[in-house]
Design a protein around this motif. Sequence first.
Motif, PDB file in Angstrom:
ATOM      1  N   ALA A  34       3.910  -6.297  22.829  1.00 50.56           N
ATOM      2  CA  ALA A  34       3.133  -6.930  21.083  1.00 50.56           C
ATOM      3  C   ALA A  34       3.790  -7.307  21.239  1.00 50.56           C
ATOM      4  N   ASN A  35       4.969  -7.425  21.113  1.00 49.23           N
ATOM      5  CA  ASN A  35       5.859  -7.933  20.251  1.00 49.23           C
ATOM      6  C   ASN A  35       5.899  -9.966  20.417  1.00 49.23           C
ATOM      7  N   SER A  36       5.720  -9.644  21.731  1.00 50.45           N
ATOM      8  CA  SER A  36       5.423 -10.361  22.739  1.00 50.45           C
ATOM      9  C   SER A  36       4.250 -11.654  22.806  1.00 50.45           C
ATOM     10  N   THR A  37       3.534 -10.643  22.561  1.00 53.14           N
ATOM     11  CA  THR A  37       2.058 -11.726  22.430  1.00 53.14           C
ATOM     12  C   THR A  37       1.706 -11.077  20.685  1.00 53.14           C
ATOM     13  N   GLY A  38       2.811 -11.446  19.970  1.00 56.37           N
ATOM     14  CA  GLY A  38       2.070 -11.243  17.833  1.00 56.37           C
ATOM     15  C   GLY A  38       1.347  -9.975  18.311  1.00 56.37           C
ATOM     16  N   SER A  39       0.692  -9.125  18.799  1.00 54.52           N
ATOM     17  CA  SER A  39      -0.287  -8.626  18.516  1.00 54.52           C
ATOM     18  C   SER A  39       0.221  -7.166  16.999  1.00 54.52           C
ATOM     19  N   MET A  40      -0.488  -7.023  16.894  1.00 56.42           N
ATOM     20  CA  MET A  40      -0.621  -6.385  15.369  1.00 56.42           C
ATOM     21  C   MET A  40      -1.580  -5.222  15.543  1.00 56.42           C
ATOM     22  N   LEU A  41      -2.393  -4.788  17.119  1.00 50.70           N
ATOM     23  CA  LEU A  41      -3.090  -4.036  16.958  1.00 50.70           C
ATOM     24  C   LEU A  41      -2.204  -2.432  17.101  1.00 50.70           C
ATOM     25  N   TRP A  42      -1.079  -2.343  17.340  1.00 50.61           N
ATOM     26  CA  TRP A  42      -0.442  -1.407  17.938  1.00 50.61           C
ATOM     27  C   TRP A  42       0.747  -1.510  17.108  1.00 50.61           C
ATOM     28  N   LYS A  43       0.977  -2.380  15.733  1.00 52.46           N
ATOM     29  CA  LYS A  43       2.032  -1.933  14.877  1.00 52.46           C
ATOM     30  C   LYS A  43       1.744  -0.873  14.241  1.00 52.46           C
ATOM     31  N   GLU A  44       0.512  -0.500  13.775  1.00 53.42           N
ATOM     32  CA  GLU A  44       0.855   0.976  12.574  1.00 53.42           C
ATOM     33  C   GLU A  44       0.246   1.744  14.018  1.00 53.42           C
ATOM     34  N   ASP A  45       0.218   1.786  15.138  1.00 52.81           N
ATOM     35  CA  ASP A  45       0.868   3.221  16.419  1.00 52.81           C
ATOM     36  C   ASP A  45       2.172   3.836  15.914  1.00 52.81           C
ATOM     37  N   ILE A  46       3.153   1.939  16.604  1.00 50.05           N
ATOM     38  CA  ILE A  46       4.050   2.348  16.243  1.00 50.05           C
ATOM     39  C   ILE A  46       4.825   2.794  15.124  1.00 50.05           C
ATOM     40  N   ILE A  47       4.893   1.793  14.235  1.00 47.07           N
ATOM     41  CA  ILE A  47       5.604   3.207  12.850  1.00 47.07           C
ATOM     42  C   ILE A  47       4.870   3.878  12.304  1.00 47.07           C
ATOM     43  N   THR A  48       3.999   4.655  12.747  1.00 51.10           N
ATOM     44  CA  THR A  48       3.726   6.410  12.236  1.00 51.10           C
ATOM     45  C   THR A  48       4.163   6.916  13.563  1.00 51.10           C
TER      46      THR A  48
END
Length: 170
Positions: A141-155
């Motif tokens: 997720a970090n290497s692709t710059g994807s924001m798709l899972w950002k909220e899932d990771i944070i929550t």
Amino acid sequence: FYGTLPENFGQSSKLAELWIMRNQLSGTIPVSLAQNHNLINFFIEGNSFSGVVPEALCNKNINGYVYGETNYTLIGEKATEVYSEFLSNQCQQIGCPIGYASEHGVGTYPCVQCDMPEDAPFIATATCANMTELEVLKIFANSTGSMLWKEDIITGKTYCQWQGIKCVKG
């Protein structure tokens, strides 16, 4: 760079150094590189090479100065034993074999066996991966710059609950 090295790549008689670390190269290492007697530096860590280092490349002339006998005089009483071990593992001066990683994190000699072969799936792997599925997905997720899972990771959702991920039991 990405892709494979052409089989005739080593036929350039003037090629003395080839530093191709941390690219997206794959396939096998061309045996033709051994035909070039001027090649003294060949570093491949951080790619996706498969197979084995061609035996014809395994000599102390290639990358040998890095691991040369003079470097072992600093080791003391074990210098002869350690240098002898190095000479018997000269393919490792090009890259650690599949299933092994560098003891010093550089993809070359000395190499140590990983717990699982898939932790070092390519020649010249710097470190044994030995990561959890969650760690792999976070890196992806970090290497692709994807924001798709950002909220899932944070929550704090389990990765099986992330959008686009489906887990199976077993």
